[in-house]
Design a protein around this motif. Structure first.
Motif, PDB file in Angstrom:
ATOM      1  N   GLY A 236       0.816  -1.216   0.000  1.00 12.44           N
ATOM      2  CA  GLY A 236       0.000   0.000   0.000  1.00 12.44           C
ATOM      3  C   GLY A 236       0.846   1.261   0.000  1.00 12.44           C
ATOM      4  O   GLY A 236       0.567   2.214  -0.741  1.00 12.44           O
ATOM      5  N   LEU A 237       1.905   1.275   0.808  1.00 12.29           N
ATOM      6  CA  LEU A 237       2.773   2.452   0.865  1.00 12.29           C
ATOM      7  C   LEU A 237       3.517   2.666  -0.453  1.00 12.29           C
ATOM      8  O   LEU A 237       3.687   3.804  -0.905  1.00 12.29           O
ATOM      9  CB  LEU A 237       3.775   2.305   2.014  1.00 12.29           C
ATOM     10  CG  LEU A 237       3.172   2.311   3.430  1.00 12.29           C
ATOM     11  CD1 LEU A 237       4.255   2.062   4.465  1.00 12.29           C
ATOM     12  CD2 LEU A 237       2.458   3.635   3.712  1.00 12.29           C
ATOM     13  N   SER A 238       3.947   1.565  -1.098  1.00  9.75           N
ATOM     14  CA  SER A 238       4.676   1.702  -2.362  1.00  9.75           C
ATOM     15  C   SER A 238       3.757   2.202  -3.476  1.00  9.75           C
ATOM     16  O   SER A 238       4.176   2.984  -4.334  1.00  9.75           O
ATOM     17  CB  SER A 238       5.313   0.367  -2.759  1.00  9.75           C
ATOM     18  OG  SER A 238       4.330  -0.601  -3.111  1.00  9.75           O
ATOM     19  N   LEU A 239       2.486   1.766  -3.459  1.00 12.26           N
ATOM     20  CA  LEU A 239       1.525   2.280  -4.437  1.00 12.26           C
ATOM     21  C   LEU A 239       1.306   3.777  -4.260  1.00 12.26           C
ATOM     22  O   LEU A 239       1.287   4.544  -5.235  1.00 12.26           O
ATOM     23  CB  LEU A 239       0.192   1.549  -4.298  1.00 12.26           C
ATOM     24  CG  LEU A 239       0.020   0.223  -5.024  1.00 12.26           C
ATOM     25  CD1 LEU A 239      -1.320  -0.391  -4.669  1.00 12.26           C
ATOM     26  CD2 LEU A 239       0.123   0.410  -6.526  1.00 12.26           C
ATOM     27  N   ALA A 240       1.128   4.195  -3.013  1.00 12.99           N
ATOM     28  CA  ALA A 240       0.940   5.619  -2.753  1.00 12.99           C
ATOM     29  C   ALA A 240       2.168   6.419  -3.170  1.00 12.99           C
ATOM     30  O   ALA A 240       2.046   7.538  -3.704  1.00 12.99           O
ATOM     31  CB  ALA A 240       0.643   5.835  -1.270  1.00 12.99           C
TER      32      ALA A 240
END
Length: 454
Positions: free
Chosen positions: A327-331
Motif C-alpha cells: 500500500g505504501l509503495s503504491l501511494a
C-alpha cells in the motif's frame, strides 16, 4: 517455467495488441472506436471459459487439455495475423481467449499435482513473474513490433513459442489420466459464464468507456444477478461446476478474500502509471514503457528471496507486513511529478516490483497449501475466476474514481494530483487486506516451507 511461459505468452498477447489498434483500424478501414471489440471479445471469451477449465482438466487429463489449449491459442494467433477484416479478427480473438482461459488454470493444476508441497512456494514464485512482467512488457513490445514491422507480428511471435511449448510439455510434464467422475454442470456453466462475463466485460467497459453508461450498468447488474443465482444453484447441485465449499478451507478462504482486496487495489497500477507518465509528465510511450518495466525487474529478484523470507517470518507475518508495504509503495508511485529525478522513479518502481512479487508469490503458495490434489482443479478454477474478475474491477474502479475526482475538483484534463489521490486510495485498500490476513494461524502453511526452514 514451461507453465509460466504459457502464461507469459497469453499476457503479452492480451496487452501488446493495445498499441496496434490504430494501425488495425486503418488497415481494415474501420473507425478506431470499433477496434475495442478486439480487446473486449478476448476478455469475454476468457470469462466464459475459465469456469469449465477445472472440469475439463479432471475429465480429459490436465496435460491433454493444456496441450490442446496451447495448440488452439497458437492456431488462433495465426488466424489473427491472417485476418482481412474486423469480423475475421474478432472471431479469431474469441478462439484465442477461450484457449487462454484454459491454459492458465489447467497449468496451475499440473503444477499443484506435480510439484512437491514443500517446493510449492518456490514454484509459485516463478509462476508469478510472467503475471507481473507480461502486462508491463506487452505495450512497449507491441509498439516496437508495430513500428518496425507490422501489427501481424504481435500474433505471429506466438507461433515458435507455441510449437516449442508443446514439445516441452510432451517431454517434461507427466500425463495424469482423466477421470470420468461427474457430468458437466450445464446450468452452472451457463450461470457462471453469464455472471463472470457480464461482470468482467461490464467493469472493462466502465473503466475504458467502451459502452454508454446505461448499457454498462445493465451488464454489471446482469452479471451480479447471475452470480447470485449461481451461488443458490451451487448449494443445491450434487456436483457444482465451481465448488464454493473450498472457501471452508481456512487458508484458501483467507487468501481468496485478502488476495481479492489486494488485486482490486494494486492491479490498476500499470493503467494509472501510463496516465501519469504520458498525460501528466509528458513522456512518450517508449519512455513510459521502459520506466514501467523496472517493476518487472524487481519481480525477478524476489523469486530468489521469497522462500527465505517466508521461512524466516512465516506466511502470516509476511502477508500482513508486506500488505502494508504494498500500500505504501503504491501511494509513493502516485507522488511522482515533473521534478522527480529519474533515478528516484526507478528506485521506487523497482522496490514496488519486489514488494508486489513477494506478496503474490506468497499468496499463490498459501492459497493451495491445504488443498488436496483431488480438489486442485476446482481450486484453480475458482482462483482464476476471482483473479480475472478483480483485475477488471480494479481498472474500472480506478477509472471511475479518477473521473469522479476530476469532476469534483473541476479538472478538464488529468492532473498529477488526481492520479496521486487514486493511487493513495488503492494503496489504502491494500493495507486493509492486512486485516484479513490476521485471521491466519501463526503456523499457517508451514508444510510449504518447512523443508527450507530446516
Amino acid at each position: 517455467m514451461i507453465i509460466g511461459c504459457a502464461l507469459f505468452m497469453e499476457l503479452i498477447d492480451a496487452t501488446a495488441v493495445l498499441t496496434a489498434l490504430p494501425q488495425m483500424a486503418r488497415d481494415f478501414g474501420e473507425p478506431s472506436v470499433r477496434m475495442n471489440l478486439v480487446v473486449s471479445l478476448y476478455l469475454l471469451a476468457v470469462a466464459l471459459f475459465v469456469p469449465v477449465s477445472g472440469w475439463a482438466a479432471d475429465r480429459f487429463g490436465p496435460r491433454r487439455v493444456f496441450i490442446s489449449a496451447i495448440v488452439l491459442f497458437t492456431a488462433a494467433s495465426v488466424a489473427c495475423a491472417c485476418s482481412g477484416s474486423l469480423l475475421q479478427l474478432s472471431l479469431a480473438r474469441l478462439a484465442q481467449g477461450a484457449a487462454g482461459a484454459m491454459m492458465v488454470p489447467v497449468g496451475q493444476v499440473i503444477l499443484l499435482r506435480w510439484s512437491p508441497r514443500e517446493h510449492l512456494l518456490r514454484a509459485m514464485s516463478y509462476l508469478t513473474i510472467p503475471a507481473l512482467i507480461g502486462p508491463i512488457l506487452g505495450p512497449p513490445l507491441g509498439g516496437l513490433l508495430v513500428t518496425l514491422l507490422s501489427w501481424q507480428w504481435i500474433f505471429l511471435i506466438n507461433l515458435p513459442i507455441g510449437v516449442l511449448g508443446v514439445l516441452l510439455v510432451l517431454r517434461y510434464i507427466p500425463d495424469y489420466p482423466g477421470v470420468r467422475r461427474q457430468p458437466l454442470d450445464v446450468p452452472g456453466l451457463l450461470l457462471s459464464g453469464v455472471g463472470l462475463g457480464g461482470l468482467v466485460f461490464g467493469f472493462e467497459a466502465f473503466g475504458h468507456g467502451l459502452l454508454p453508461k446505461p448499457w454498462t450498468l445493465l451488464l454489471i447488474a446482469l452479471g451480479l444477478a447471475s452470480a447470485v443465482a449461481y451461488v443458490w444453484h451451487a448449494r443445491r447441485a450434487p456436483h457444482p461446476l465451481i465448488d464454493l465449499s473450498l472457501l471452508r478451507i481456512p487458508t484458501f478462504s483467507v487468501t481468496f478474500w485478502g488476495g481479492n482486496l489486494m488485486r482490486i487495489g494494486s492491479a490498476s497500477q500499470p493503467f494509472l502509471l501510463v496516465l501519469l507518465f504520458q498525460l501528466c509528465l509528458g513522456l512518450n510511450p517508449l519512455q513510459a514503457g521502459l520506466l514501467s518495466f523496472v517493476g518487472g525487474a524487481g519481480a525477478f529478484l524476489m523469486k530468489l528471496l521469497a522462500v527465505r523470507i517466508v521461512s524466516r517470518f512465516g506466511f502470516k507475518r509476511t502477508l500482513i507486513g508486506n500488505a502494508v508495504l504494498t500500500g505504501l509503495s503504491l501511494a509513493a508511485t502516485g507522488m511522482f511529478d515533473i521534478a522527480t529525478p529519474y533515478w528516484l522513479v526507478v528506485v521506487v518502481l523497482f522496490a514496488s516490483g519486489i514488494i508486489r512479487s513477494l506478496q503474490f508469490s506468497t499468496l499463490g503458495a498459501l492459497t493451495f497449501a491445504d488443498v488436496s490434489p483431488e480438489q486442485s482443479s476446482g481450486a484453480s478454477s475458482l482462483s482464476a475466476m476471482s483473479i480475472q474478475l478483480t483485475m477488471s474491477l480494479s481498472v474500472g474502479v480506478a477509472a471511475a474514481l479518477l473521473s469522479l475526482i476530476m469532476s469534483i475538483r473541476g479538472h478538464a484534463a488529468i492532473a498529477q494530483s488526481d492520479v496521486a489521490l487514486v493511487m493513495g486510495l488503492a494503496g489504502a485498500l491494500c493495507i486493509v487486506s492486512a486485516l484479513v490476513y490476521r485471521r491466519l494461524l501463526p503456523n499457517a502453511g508451514a508444510t510449504v516451507y518447512a523443508a527450507h526452514a530446516r
